[in-house]
Design an enzyme around this catalytic site. Structure first.
Site, PDB file in Angstrom:
ATOM      1  N   ASP A   1      -0.083   5.422   0.627  1.00  0.00           N
ATOM      2  CA  ASP A   1      -0.979   6.296   0.938  1.00  0.00           C
ATOM      3  C   ASP A   1      -0.563   7.864   0.737  1.00  0.00           C
ATOM      4  OD1 ASP A   1      -2.708   4.087   1.711  1.00  0.00           O
ATOM      5  OD2 ASP A   1      -1.724   4.069   3.842  1.00  0.00           O
TER       6      ASP A   1
ATOM      7  N   GLU B   1       0.824  -1.191  -0.140  1.00  0.00           N
ATOM      8  CA  GLU B   1       0.018  -0.116   0.104  1.00  0.00           C
ATOM      9  C   GLU B   1       0.841   1.163   0.012  1.00  0.00           C
ATOM     10  OE1 GLU B   1      -3.513   1.793   2.933  1.00  0.00           O
ATOM     11  OE2 GLU B   1      -3.452  -0.191   2.835  1.00  0.00           O
TER      12      GLU B   1
ATOM     13  N   ARG C   1       4.914  -1.948  10.865  1.00  0.00           N
ATOM     14  CA  ARG C   1       6.029  -1.268  10.610  1.00  0.00           C
ATOM     15  C   ARG C   1       5.521  -0.222   9.795  1.00  0.00           C
ATOM     16  NH1 ARG C   1       7.734  -6.472  10.036  1.00  0.00           N
ATOM     17  NH2 ARG C   1       7.840  -6.266   7.562  1.00  0.00           N
TER      18      ARG C   1
ATOM     19  N   GLU D   1      -3.168  10.496   2.686  1.00  0.00           N
ATOM     20  CA  GLU D   1      -4.412  10.612   3.627  1.00  0.00           C
ATOM     21  C   GLU D   1      -4.565  12.162   4.187  1.00  0.00           C
ATOM     22  OE1 GLU D   1      -5.367   6.360   5.482  1.00  0.00           O
ATOM     23  OE2 GLU D   1      -3.762   7.321   6.105  1.00  0.00           O
TER      24      GLU D   1
END
Length: 351
Positions: free
Chosen positions: A118, A116, A144, A120
């Site tokens: 991100d 992933e 982590r 955000e």
């Protein structure tokens, strides 16, 4: 755009003019050469269909959050590396507790060892600077987390700004407008923690009252609903993979990878690197690389900058707990104290 948001009074003094010019050129970089897509050319609704509203021309989309549901969309295909980008305008007014996320993931396919990347946005109280974070997960390494958190130098609810994620076999770069704000360079010590499996692009808006704004202190207030985030000028550059083919042939994307790595957004020029350094000096307020409490051994991908490190406690947060302006004031005060001490010492020597 990549410009500092500044205001000046009607009377412009030389110092104000210098400040304005600094603001204008401080983060200015060239616009990327990208091809945009209509929504239906590359994306599908993910959830909250009634809260996903396409524009009449199909080139932009609004995601709404109301008391019943949030909403989101997903790329129609998965990608083995790529450049994922959109111009986004965030909800206005009181938006505490709301997360607007623009990210890549394969969690729907690899539930226990997903990758992933991100971006955000963490909600906002009107009148306060907007905060956002970037994060990197590889091979299910959610224990982590590799978070960095920042303030924005403009109000992202007033106009559109471009946010982008570049992911190649060699590095990951996060961008705000055309300013690189973070780079993760792959190395052997990272092992599976470097994202390596095909991912989809996601965009979502949802209620994250439990943690998003000031650690959950401020919740979503649905009296201000619906909350609307807008996306346009969508970009998907990369090697598209059939979702059924979870592990593509290692050479299947070699030609596209070479093309991707030659693009203007894949090269951090000296000018862009200076802009990234300025951004991080002024607007980054947490980095896991300096969080020695959480990570007594610095993670292998961290390129520790000694000047940058001095600004942070061993918890990864700013030493003075405030903006770069507050840090600058503290530093000026320290310099004055040192100057006075030196002057006193000189006077005593003369005596």
């Amino acid at each position: 755009m990549g410009l500092l948001s500044c205001s000046i009074s009607e009377t412009i003094t030389p110092s104000l003019l210098f400040f304005f010019l600094f603001c204008f050129i401080g983060f200015a970089t060239a616009t990327f050469n990208v091809t945009t897509l209509a929504f239906d050319e590359g994306y599908n609704p993910l959830f909250g269909d009634g809260n996903l509203v396409r524009s009449p021309d199909g080139h932009s989309v609004r995601l709404l959050l109301d008391v019943y549901t949030g909403s989101g969309f997903i790329s129609s295909r998965m990608y083995q590396h790529g450049f994922f980008s959109a111009k986004i305008k965030l909800p206005s007014d009181y938006t505490a507790g709301i997360v607007v996320a623009f990210y890549t993931s394969n969690g729907d396919v690899f539930e226990k060892n997903h990758d992933e990347l991100d971006i955000e946005f963490l909600g906002n109280i009107e009148g306060k600077p907007w905060r956002f974070q970037t994060n990197v997960y590889g091979n299910g390494s959610t224990n982590r987390g590799r978070e960095e958190r920042y303030n924005l130098w403009f109000d992202p609810s007033k106009e559109f700004h471009r946010y982008s994620i570049l992911w190649t076999a060699k590095n990951i770069i996060f961008y705000v407008d055309e300013v690189p704000i973070r780079e993760v360079v792959r190395n052997d010590a990272m092992g599976g923690d470097y994202p390596s499996k095909p991912m989809s692009l996601y965009a979502t808006i949802w209620d994250a009252s439990s943690w998003a704004t000031n650690g959950g202190k401020y919740k979503v207030n649905y009296e201000y609903a619906p909350f609307t985030s807008e996306f346009k000028d969508l970009v998907l550059d990369g090697c598209a993979i059939d979702p059924i083919q979870k592990f593509p042939n290692s050479t299947a994307c070699s030609e596209t990878d070479t093309w991707l790595e030659s693009r203007d957004y894949a090269v951090i020029t000296p000018k862009s690197r200076s802009a990234m350094r300025r951004f991080r000096q002024r607007y980054m307020y947490y980095s896991y690389c300096y969080d020695n409490v959480r990570y007594p051994i610095t993670p292998p991908e961290c390129a520790v900058d000694s000047n940058e490190k001095q600004r942070f406690r061993n918890t990864g947060r700013l030493r003075f707990g405030g903006s770069h302006r507050k840090q600058a004031r503290m530093e000026r005060a320290r310099r004055k104290r040192r100057s006075r001490a030196a002057a006193v010492s000189d006077d005593q020597t003369d005596m």
